[in-house]
Enzyme design. Structure first.
Site, PDB file in Angstrom:
ATOM      1  CB  SER A 142      -0.880   0.011   1.257  1.00  0.00           C
ATOM      2  OG  SER A 142      -1.552   1.246   1.415  1.00  0.00           O
ATOM      3  CE1 TYR A 155      -4.003  -1.885   5.574  1.00  0.00           C
ATOM      4  CE2 TYR A 155      -3.297   0.347   5.052  1.00  0.00           C
ATOM      5  CZ  TYR A 155      -3.757  -0.901   4.645  1.00  0.00           C
ATOM      6  OH  TYR A 155      -3.961  -1.147   3.303  1.00  0.00           O
TER       7      TYR A 155
END
Length: 245
Positions: A142, A155
């Site tokens: 990501s 995350y």
């Protein structure tokens, strides 16, 4: 003829979003697919769609947090198609929240899915790829694997880990296994659905107002697979043009 044609490709998290879009795109180019996710009905419909379009696909219901299920997925690919050419580690979760909220269950869930699930996939396919002396592992990291956002520390940590795992595969590949790390920005998927913290959800929804379609990532994945065997696309970051971070 496309380099994708007849390659055996495992995709986790294939029931929606990036996984589903990638499955459809690769099937259209002749890949033989082994699709995995937890939602069996959606997998069934996807496989039916691919077969109606003339493609080849099977599915297995898999929770990537269970190593035995991931091992069984790789075994299904070998039994059905005789080899494993590509693994796309796509399954992931993003339940954002500030650390002060101490959402330990969500921390554990992200670590189990986003890191351990990726490692279970790698461990399941490596012996086969080593025996073949060829293979390609594509991990979905990501933008959060490159920069830390407020409310996203855990995350981001998991996605930094995925980036590190991808680089580790590349360094240890001995010229046999390709490694690609794909880092999407805001993409229109179900990823924000898992956010329980109100402020974090509002922040994410603001960011995702300009989200791009899943096909953008599917095209990037397809591009990486399509390269000749001696070409390894190691890293791609794909954001909406309007995304600042």
């Amino acid at each position: 003829m496309s380099e994708v044609n007849e390659k055996v490709v495992i995709i986790t998290g294939a029931s929606s979003g990036l996984g589903e879009a990638t499955a459809k795109m690769l099937a259209s180019k002749g890949a033989r697919l082994v699709l995995a996710a937890r939602r069996e009905e959606r997998l069934k419909k996807l496989v039916e769609h691919i077969k109606e379009q003339g493609g080849e696909a099977i599915y297995r219901t898999v929770d990537v947090t269970y190593r035995d299920q991931v091992e069984a997925l790789a075994e299904a690919a070998r039994n059905e198609f005789g080899r494993i050419d590509v693994l796309i580690n796509n399954a992931g979760l993003m339940p954002l929240a500030p650390l002060d909220e101490v959402k330990v269950d969500e921390w554990d869930q992200m670590i189990d899915v986003n890191i351990k699930g990726v490692m279970y996939g790698v461990g399941a396919v490596l012996p086969t790829m080593r025996k073949q002396k060829s293979g390609h592992i594509i991990n979905l990291s990501s933008v959060a694997g490159h920069v830390v956002f407020p409310g996203s520390a855990v995350y981001c940590a998991t996605k930094f880990a995925v980036k590190a795992i991808s680089e580790g595969i590349r360094q240890e590949s001995e010229g046999e296994i390709r490694a690609t790390n794909i880092s999407p920005g805001a993409v229109a998927t179900e990823l924000t659905d898992h956010i329980s913290d109100k402020e974090s959800k509002e922040m994410a929804e603001d960011l995702y107002e300009d989200a791009i379609d899943s096909d953008a990532i599917a095209r990037a994945i397809t591009f990486a697979i399509e390269q000749p065997a001696e070409v390894d696309v190691n890293e791609m970051i794909i954001r909406p043009t309007k995304q600042e971070l």
